[in-house]
Write a protein that holds these residues in place. Sequence first.
Motif, short mmCIF file in Angstrom:
data_model
loop_
_atom_site.label_atom_id
_atom_site.label_comp_id
_atom_site.label_asym_id
_atom_site.label_seq_id
_atom_site.Cartn_x
_atom_site.Cartn_y
_atom_site.Cartn_z
N UNK A 64 0.83 -1.20 0.00
CA UNK A 64 0.00 0.00 0.00
C UNK A 64 0.87 1.26 0.00
N UNK A 65 2.04 1.15 0.61
CA UNK A 65 2.96 2.30 0.68
C UNK A 65 3.82 2.42 -0.58
N UNK A 66 3.62 1.49 -1.52
CA UNK A 66 4.37 1.57 -2.77
C UNK A 66 5.73 0.91 -2.73
N UNK A 67 5.99 0.13 -1.67
CA UNK A 67 7.26 -0.58 -1.55
C UNK A 67 7.07 -2.06 -1.94
N UNK A 68 8.16 -2.74 -2.21
CA UNK A 68 8.12 -4.16 -2.53
C UNK A 68 8.23 -4.97 -1.24
N UNK A 69 7.34 -5.95 -1.07
CA UNK A 69 7.36 -6.81 0.11
C UNK A 69 8.13 -8.09 -0.21
N UNK A 70 9.21 -8.32 0.53
CA UNK A 70 10.08 -9.47 0.30
C UNK A 70 10.06 -10.41 1.50
N UNK A 71 9.81 -11.68 1.25
CA UNK A 71 9.73 -12.67 2.31
C UNK A 71 11.07 -13.39 2.45
N UNK A 122 3.33 -11.79 -1.92
CA UNK A 122 4.48 -10.90 -1.77
C UNK A 122 5.09 -10.63 -3.14
N UNK A 123 5.92 -9.60 -3.20
CA UNK A 123 6.57 -9.23 -4.46
C UNK A 123 7.81 -10.05 -4.73
N UNK A 124 8.39 -10.62 -3.68
CA UNK A 124 9.62 -11.36 -3.90
C UNK A 124 10.11 -12.08 -2.67
N UNK A 125 11.28 -12.68 -2.82
CA UNK A 125 11.89 -13.42 -1.71
C UNK A 125 13.33 -12.97 -1.50
#
Length: 217
Positions: A64-71, A83-86
């Motif tokens: 929502x904040x425009x960042x990429x979520x990485x697990x 998620x966007x990536x790992x």
Amino acid sequence: MTGTENRCRLMLILPEGNDIAARQTMLEDALRGGDVASVVLPQYGLEDGLFQKHAEALVPVVQKAGAAALIEGDTRVAGRAKADGIHIAGGFDALAEAMEKHSPKLIVGGGNAKDRHGALGMGDLAPDYIFFGKVGGDIKPEAHPKNLALAEWWASMVEVPCVVMGGTDPQSALAVAETGAEFVALCQAVFAEPQNAAQVVATVNALLDEKAPRFED
């Protein structure tokens, strides 16, 4: 977006915690502070099912904040949580396996590169980024000198972007930027006092806006 794309940007690493609501709030506050490229959500000691719940609550906050979520951790969680990536904390083999399975559908980066030889091997895999240092490695105010030296060498000759683990002092972000690294990872510097997280992110962005070297197009 201001001129953040042509200078070193922030990657946040969320510290461990069991309270999902508290972690959501902490993350929302930090992301309100300004430009953040990505957020790494490590598994830490959470069992897979609980980590899944945390990821499903936190990934949307990041996006929502425009960042990429990485697990970082169980890669199945990344898919389920959208998620966007790992982020890979292991070495070459773990990164190679993740690239084969998940790239280019997901962002894949990390590798915990410890030396030049290891870094070049990982670079040959063409991940989205190489990580110098390790999650949880921010135990001193400044970034580790070895990681700064590796990043300076890497940035001068390799196209794959690099991330350097910063220190507990937010000002350590500038030393990372001066190496030519594309990203600086901060954890304790931002989240040690969660009530100040937004202010720290704003301060680091202002510092990088003013003093970080600019990348050439």
